[in-house]
Design a protein around this motif. Sequence first.
Motif, short mmCIF file in Angstrom:
data_model
loop_
_atom_site.label_atom_id
_atom_site.label_comp_id
_atom_site.label_asym_id
_atom_site.label_seq_id
_atom_site.Cartn_x
_atom_site.Cartn_y
_atom_site.Cartn_z
N TYR A 258 31.21 45.02 66.63
CA TYR A 258 30.21 45.56 67.56
C TYR A 258 28.90 45.84 66.84
CZ TYR A 258 31.22 50.32 65.80
OH TYR A 258 31.38 51.43 65.01
N SER A 259 27.85 46.02 67.67
CA SER A 259 26.55 46.39 67.12
C SER A 259 25.90 47.40 68.05
CB SER A 259 25.65 45.16 66.96
OG SER A 259 25.42 44.57 68.22
N THR A 260 25.11 48.29 67.47
CA THR A 260 24.46 49.33 68.28
C THR A 260 22.95 49.38 68.09
OG1 THR A 260 24.74 51.03 66.57
CG2 THR A 260 26.54 50.78 68.17
N GLY A 261 22.40 48.60 67.18
CA GLY A 261 20.97 48.65 66.93
C GLY A 261 20.17 47.88 67.98
N ASN A 262 18.89 48.24 68.11
CA ASN A 262 18.01 47.51 69.01
C ASN A 262 17.52 46.23 68.34
OD1 ASN A 262 18.14 49.56 70.96
ND2 ASN A 262 16.51 50.71 69.93
N VAL A 263 17.33 45.21 69.18
CA VAL A 263 16.88 43.90 68.69
C VAL A 263 15.54 43.59 69.34
CG1 VAL A 263 17.40 41.43 68.73
CG2 VAL A 263 19.24 43.09 68.30
N SER A 264 14.56 43.19 68.55
CA SER A 264 13.27 42.91 69.17
C SER A 264 12.52 41.78 68.48
CB SER A 264 12.38 44.17 69.14
OG SER A 264 12.13 44.57 67.81
N GLY A 265 11.72 41.10 69.26
CA GLY A 265 10.82 40.07 68.75
C GLY A 265 9.45 40.27 69.37
N GLY A 266 8.43 39.71 68.76
CA GLY A 266 7.08 39.86 69.30
C GLY A 266 6.78 38.82 70.37
N ASN A 267 5.51 38.53 70.58
CA ASN A 267 5.13 37.52 71.56
C ASN A 267 5.63 36.14 71.14
OD1 ASN A 267 3.75 39.48 73.02
ND2 ASN A 267 1.83 39.11 71.92
N ASN A 268 5.96 35.34 72.14
CA ASN A 268 6.44 33.97 71.89
C ASN A 268 7.70 33.93 71.02
OD1 ASN A 268 4.06 32.76 73.19
ND2 ASN A 268 3.00 33.57 71.40
N SER A 269 8.52 34.96 71.12
CA SER A 269 9.77 34.95 70.36
C SER A 269 10.89 34.38 71.24
CB SER A 269 10.12 36.34 69.84
OG SER A 269 10.16 37.27 70.89
N GLY A 270 11.98 33.94 70.59
CA GLY A 270 13.06 33.35 71.36
C GLY A 270 14.41 33.55 70.73
N TYR A 271 15.45 33.44 71.56
CA TYR A 271 16.83 33.59 71.08
C TYR A 271 17.07 34.96 70.44
CZ TYR A 271 17.46 28.72 72.29
OH TYR A 271 17.54 27.56 73.00
N LEU A 272 17.03 35.97 71.29
CA LEU A 272 17.29 37.34 70.87
C LEU A 272 18.59 37.79 71.54
CD1 LEU A 272 13.70 38.80 71.57
CD2 LEU A 272 14.49 37.56 69.54
N GLY A 273 19.55 38.31 70.75
CA GLY A 273 20.82 38.75 71.33
C GLY A 273 21.24 40.09 70.77
#
Length: 463
Positions: A258-273
Amino acid sequence: MRKVVLTFLILAVGSPCFAKYSGGTGEPNTPYQIANAADLMTLANDANDYNKCFIMIADVNLDSNLPDGQIFTTAIIARDINSANYVFDGRSFTGVFDGNGHRITNLTINSHGDKKGYLGLFGDVCECEIKNLGLENVFISSDTNSRFVGGLIGSNDHFSFSNFNTVRDCYSSGSIVCGSGSHYIGGLAGWNNGNISNSFSKVAVNAGDAAYTIGGLVGVNKGPLANCFATGNVAGGNNSGTIGGLVADYFADINNCYSTGNVSGGNNSGYLGGLAAHCYSGNISNCYSTGNVTGGNNSNTIGGLIAAGQSISNCYSTGTVSGGSGSNFLGGLVATGNPFSITSCYFLTGSGPDNHLGTPLTDTQMKQQASFVGWDFVWETTNGTDDVWAICEGVSYPKLAWQFIAGDSDNDKNVDFIDFAPLANKWMQADSNLYCGGADLNGDGIVDMLDIAVFTENWLVGL
Ligand SMILES: [Ca+2]
Ligand SMILES: [Ca+2]
Ligand SMILES: [Ca+2]
Ligand SMILES: [Ca+2]
């Protein structure tokens, strides 16, 4: 006279003047003993010992403020000698390193310059065994285009397919910050092509613009993962992609994680899970994620659990899924995937768009065992006896049963005298079960001798 000579010889052979480490011969039965930072540096500086066996016999503090302390610019063990390219130029660690339950604290690596790589306690390991080791408060920073960066291991690989290496019962905590264009970055290992089990990372991972394959535990994962978790936030900048709370790209099975951290990307980012970003092969089963997954404007392929998956079973996600204006391909559980198989997977209603991949459940439903069709819970046998999942009915979402040790009432991961008090306080009384924080360890509603039996069975587990 003969006796005197013999005594002298024995003293000479056993003298500390001749001992390379704090004891041992480096063989499997008598590993070299690591008792302090000097021992660790002796290992680091002698590549001829990289195929030997080591065991820690004390915690080691690498704080740069200590009299002998330093801020490193490369990995400590098995470092890349020529850092001006992405090829590993050095000797891989191929031995055994047993942390023996000890910790290495305050490792700091500041690697300046373009295209630095193979950063971590171990830069590159191959067909080795690393176990029972805690790496606490590690801090790694590197500049643009970094490759193979992990708290414990930069790259974990193998020479032949018959001899995978093993990392088990290890953890890392701290933070990793990499510059733009970086790849293969993870809280525990940047690149994993071996077995990792019973390990976790509490490392916050930050990469800059145009960074790829960034994971809370592992960046690119090519070996099986089991019983692992990650809690750190994982972030990339603009134009970044394949970012996951546990792993980014994966090519092998992931079970009971499992994972509990937040995942983020900036503008024009892709494939975030939330858990994993992009599947090339491998099944994901009995996993969950709770972190929020967020992309900037014009982002794409964002999933609560997985961005692009293939075969997923008995999983859930609860974090919010969102992207800025112009974003597309968002899903509460999974954004996209092909070929596709999703079995008994759920996401919290409203956490993200319902794209009909995975089943939405309300908060109330998510706290009821009956909602999770076919899941193998403790204290039922209809769905199996592996007893993967546990739930505090009506109170919290399902957790993996391995997260709990029956009898460990203060949740410090060992069972000792302190944990006995709740049993005594509730003796012969009705109480909630252990997954609800109660003293009823076998789930029959009352605290009695049967619970003492469970307690005894786990006595001193973790110590
Ligand atoms: Ca190199
Ligand atoms: Ca069961
Ligand atoms: Ca305890
Ligand atoms: Ca009981």
